[in-house]
Design a protein around this motif. Structure first.
Motif, PDB file in Angstrom:
ATOM      1  N   MET A   1      19.104 -19.926 -18.053  1.00  0.00           N
ATOM      2  CA  MET A   1      17.863 -20.135 -17.306  1.00  0.00           C
ATOM      3  C   MET A   1      17.791 -19.109 -16.185  1.00  0.00           C
ATOM      4  O   MET A   1      18.715 -19.002 -15.386  1.00  0.00           O
ATOM      5  N   SER A   2      16.684 -18.387 -16.138  1.00  0.00           N
ATOM      6  CA  SER A   2      16.609 -17.379 -15.090  1.00  0.00           C
ATOM      7  C   SER A   2      15.539 -17.746 -14.074  1.00  0.00           C
ATOM      8  O   SER A   2      14.455 -18.216 -14.433  1.00  0.00           O
ATOM      9  N   ALA A   3      15.885 -17.533 -12.806  1.00  0.00           N
ATOM     10  CA  ALA A   3      14.966 -17.874 -11.715  1.00  0.00           C
ATOM     11  C   ALA A   3      13.799 -16.891 -11.704  1.00  0.00           C
ATOM     12  O   ALA A   3      13.974 -15.698 -11.958  1.00  0.00           O
ATOM     13  N   ILE A   4      12.634 -17.411 -11.386  1.00  0.00           N
ATOM     14  CA  ILE A   4      11.441 -16.575 -11.240  1.00  0.00           C
ATOM     15  C   ILE A   4      11.301 -16.248  -9.749  1.00  0.00           C
ATOM     16  O   ILE A   4      11.349 -17.138  -8.907  1.00  0.00           O
ATOM     17  N   HIS A   5      11.132 -14.972  -9.437  1.00  0.00           N
ATOM     18  CA  HIS A   5      10.870 -14.581  -8.050  1.00  0.00           C
ATOM     19  C   HIS A   5       9.415 -14.150  -7.931  1.00  0.00           C
ATOM     20  O   HIS A   5       8.958 -13.336  -8.719  1.00  0.00           O
TER      21      HIS A   5
ATOM     22  N   VAL B   1       8.004 -22.333 -18.075  1.00  0.00           N
ATOM     23  CA  VAL B   1       8.904 -22.439 -16.928  1.00  0.00           C
ATOM     24  C   VAL B   1       8.965 -23.899 -16.475  1.00  0.00           C
ATOM     25  O   VAL B   1       8.077 -24.705 -16.771  1.00  0.00           O
TER      26      VAL B   1
ATOM     27  N   GLY C   1      11.784 -25.904 -10.173  1.00  0.00           N
ATOM     28  CA  GLY C   1      13.091 -26.232  -9.605  1.00  0.00           C
ATOM     29  C   GLY C   1      12.944 -26.699  -8.171  1.00  0.00           C
ATOM     30  O   GLY C   1      11.847 -27.075  -7.734  1.00  0.00           O
TER      31      GLY C   1
ATOM     32  N   THR D   1      12.134 -21.801 -12.929  1.00  0.00           N
ATOM     33  CA  THR D   1      13.064 -21.101 -13.808  1.00  0.00           C
ATOM     34  C   THR D   1      12.470 -21.075 -15.207  1.00  0.00           C
ATOM     35  O   THR D   1      11.766 -22.004 -15.612  1.00  0.00           O
ATOM     36  N   ALA D   2      12.751 -19.996 -15.941  1.00  0.00           N
ATOM     37  CA  ALA D   2      12.258 -19.884 -17.305  1.00  0.00           C
ATOM     38  C   ALA D   2      12.996 -20.876 -18.184  1.00  0.00           C
ATOM     39  O   ALA D   2      14.223 -21.038 -18.061  1.00  0.00           O
TER      40      ALA D   2
ATOM     41  N   SER E   1      14.446 -21.819 -21.738  1.00  0.00           N
ATOM     42  CA  SER E   1      14.845 -21.006 -22.892  1.00  0.00           C
ATOM     43  C   SER E   1      13.966 -21.391 -24.075  1.00  0.00           C
ATOM     44  O   SER E   1      13.624 -22.556 -24.272  1.00  0.00           O
TER      45      SER E   1
END
Ligand code: VGL
Ligand code: ZN
Length: 201
Positions: free
Chosen positions: A1-5, A188, A191, A196-197, A199
């Protein structure tokens, strides 16, 4: 899971959070009110990051072609300047939210917030290249807004927990989410402070 900035490229699109689509409204989306709390979290986060918020609204004349009396599929809803067309009061829209009215002539319907509006132009003028989409209803106005956003070249994040479907046919909402992802939208989840994306399965 990758954080969105969030950055200067980002805007939030809140689709049709109007009383007629909420419980008690003339075209109530089941559990539609459940999106208000997650959307308010998104609004707080985009506000903290000074990112623009666009709020679309269905804004129909009283004799709109989508109404049953005119041969359309829907009960009368979101008639301009009536209570049913107002944004939900519990929705924490900022004072400087940019309002996009759509389907405001009798002879044309528009599910997408891009259809017949200057939304794409307004986003481009602000240098926006990525939109985060939430609101009502997943299988109509959200779906069509998201596919138009992708066709217009915007990177598009979707927030399933901040959407609900009409589900005229059971499963319409799930199929709409699948279609959006298949077209290139990124789902997404919200959080603690941000997104977060999810998957893709
Ligand atoms: C919508 C049905 C009719 C929507 C608008 O906002 O999804 N659905 N008009
Ligand atoms: Zn409508």
């Amino acid at each position: 899971m990758s954080a969105i900035h969030l950055g200067p490229q980002d805007a939030l699109l809140v689709i049709d959070l109007q009383y007629d689509f909420l419980p008690g409204g003339s075209l109530a989306v089941p559990a539609g009110h459940e999106v208000i709390a997650p959307i308010n979290r998104l609004l707080a986060w985009f506000g903290d990051e000074h990112r623009p918020v666009f709020a679309s609204r269905d804004w129909h004349p009283g004799d709109h072609c989508s109404f049953k009396e005119q041969g359309g599929p829907w009960p009368p809803h979101c008639v301009a300047d009536t209570r049913g067309a107002e944004f939900a009061n519990e929705l924490a829209l900022p004072d400087d939210a940019i309002i996009i009215s759509k389907a405001d002539t009798a002879d044309q319907d528009a599910y997408s917030a891009f259809n017949g509006t200057d939304l794409a132009q307004q986003l481009r003028e602000r240098g926006i290249t990525r939109v985060t989409v939430c609101g009502l209803a997943t299988d109509y106005c959200v779906l069509n807004t998201v596919t138009d956003a992708l066709d217009e070249g915007f990177e598009t994040l979707i927030v399933p927990e901040a959407m609900r479907a009409v589900d005229v046919h059971p499963g319409d909402g799930t199929r709409a989410l699948d279609r959006m992802v298949a077209r290139g939208a990124v789902a997404v989840r919200i959080g603690d402070h941000g997104m977060t994306a999810l998957s893709v399965s």
